[in-house]
Design an enzyme around this catalytic site. Structure first.
Site, PDB file in Angstrom:
ATOM      1  N   GLY A  10       0.830  -1.204   0.000  1.00  0.00           N
ATOM      2  CA  GLY A  10       0.000   0.000   0.000  1.00  0.00           C
ATOM      3  C   GLY A  10       0.857   1.243   0.000  1.00  0.00           C
ATOM      4  O   GLY A  10       0.581   2.216   0.697  1.00  0.00           O
ATOM      5  N   SER A  12       1.673   3.535  -2.346  1.00  0.00           N
ATOM      6  CA  SER A  12       1.557   4.600  -3.344  1.00  0.00           C
ATOM      7  C   SER A  12       1.003   5.912  -2.804  1.00  0.00           C
ATOM      8  O   SER A  12       1.096   6.945  -3.465  1.00  0.00           O
ATOM      9  CB  SER A  12       0.686   4.129  -4.513  1.00  0.00           C
ATOM     10  N   ASP A  62      -2.668  -7.708  -4.905  1.00  0.00           N
ATOM     11  CA  ASP A  62      -3.645  -7.676  -3.818  1.00  0.00           C
ATOM     12  C   ASP A  62      -3.090  -8.526  -2.689  1.00  0.00           C
ATOM     13  O   ASP A  62      -2.962  -9.750  -2.815  1.00  0.00           O
ATOM     14  CB  ASP A  62      -4.980  -8.244  -4.319  1.00  0.00           C
ATOM     15  N   ASN A  89       1.744  -2.044   5.301  1.00  0.00           N
ATOM     16  CA  ASN A  89       0.989  -0.799   5.419  1.00  0.00           C
ATOM     17  C   ASN A  89      -0.366  -0.844   4.725  1.00  0.00           C
ATOM     18  O   ASN A  89      -1.263  -0.083   5.075  1.00  0.00           O
ATOM     19  CB  ASN A  89       1.825   0.352   4.840  1.00  0.00           C
ATOM     20  N   TYR A 155     -12.767  -2.478  10.918  1.00  0.00           N
ATOM     21  CA  TYR A 155     -11.411  -1.904  10.882  1.00  0.00           C
ATOM     22  C   TYR A 155     -10.748  -2.057  12.250  1.00  0.00           C
ATOM     23  O   TYR A 155      -9.591  -2.484  12.351  1.00  0.00           O
ATOM     24  CB  TYR A 155     -11.502  -0.430  10.493  1.00  0.00           C
ATOM     25  N   ALA A 157     -11.427  -4.220  14.607  1.00  0.00           N
ATOM     26  CA  ALA A 157     -11.128  -5.635  14.856  1.00  0.00           C
ATOM     27  C   ALA A 157      -9.893  -6.086  14.088  1.00  0.00           C
ATOM     28  O   ALA A 157      -9.059  -6.842  14.594  1.00  0.00           O
ATOM     29  CB  ALA A 157     -12.331  -6.495  14.470  1.00  0.00           C
TER      30      ALA A 157
END
Length: 246
Positions: A10, A12, A62, A89, A155, A157
């Site tokens: 993640g 970018s 992914d 991240n 989120y 959890a």
């Protein structure tokens, strides 16, 4: 002396992009992983190459998909030969009222925020164990500790799970690989740009420093955990929230 290699999932935008900047400045070779925004990843790559003369590789994957993660790590090893630092991240939030939140939304958030770091850490750890060193840094959240928002319960959890995963990985991979987590509070990122301004004001009043963090302020702590100065920190969660009072 060999140039170190860091993989930022993640990477970018937001905290990920800020982290890429600081590692590039410190002459690391950078892998920017992204899932959707190829344009943003390539723009960041060009910026880092121009500004820091950095070596930068972008890879679409992914992190919640095992085969895509495996292929990504194999590509990195073929290109660089090793990975020194993994920054988990990549993350998403789908805020929704409890009544409206669906099972699919809940599952999607868990898949990216928790299963993703598990899959990526597992693949990277194989090579770190072989080379005899490595650092894994998970980007958790104060939402996984004590800042509770029912609309983001999935989120919350996922981040609580990531903190637990951090401590378990640190135990499993010791003493060769150090595994730690950074738990940011509110940060001025794209994820938070759509927040209601009245809500933002109320949240800022709960923060001793009176403002949201800049992504660079989180990235600096992430970089610190990757250095030798953090050589005796393992299985820890470092809270970076400006002094938030829940």
């Amino acid at each position: 002396m060999k140039q170190k290699v860091v993989l930022i999932t993640g990477g970018s935008k937001g905290i990920g992009a800020a982290t890429a900047h600081i590692f590039a400045q410190k002459q690391y070779q950078i892998i920017i992983n992204y899932a959707h925004d190829e344009q943003k990843a390539n723009q960041l790559k060009e910026t880092l190459e121009k500004k820091y003369k950095a070596t930068v590789l972008t890879i679409k994957a992914d992190v919640s998909k095992k085969e895509q993660v495996k292929q990504m790590i194999e590509t990195i090893i073929k290109t660089f030969g090793y990975i020194d630092v993994l920054v988990n991240n990549a993350g998403i939030a789908i805020d929704q009222t409890f009544e409206e939140k669906t099972e699919q939304e809940f599952q999607t958030v868990l898949n990216v925020n928790l299963i993703g770091p598990f899959l990526t850490s597992k693949e990277v750890a194989k090579y770190m164990l072989e080379q005899g060193s490595g650092k894994i840094i998970n980007i958790a959240s104060t939402n996984g500790i004590d800042t509770i928002y029912p609309e983001s319960m999935d989120y919350d959890a996922s981040k609580a799970g990531l903190i637990s995963l951090t401590k378990n990985l640190a135990t499993e991979l010791a003493p060769i690989i150090q595994v730690n987590a950074v738990a940011p509070g509110w940060v001025n990122t794209e994820m938070n740009q759509e927040l209601d301004q009245e809500f933002v004001k109320k949240e800022q009043q709960k923060i001793l420093l009176g403002r949201f963090a800049h992504p660079n302020e989180i990235a600096s702590v992430i970089y610190f955990l990757a250095t030798e100065e953090a050589s005796y920190i393992n299985g820890s969660v470092i809270r970076v929230d400006g002094g938030f009072k829940a």
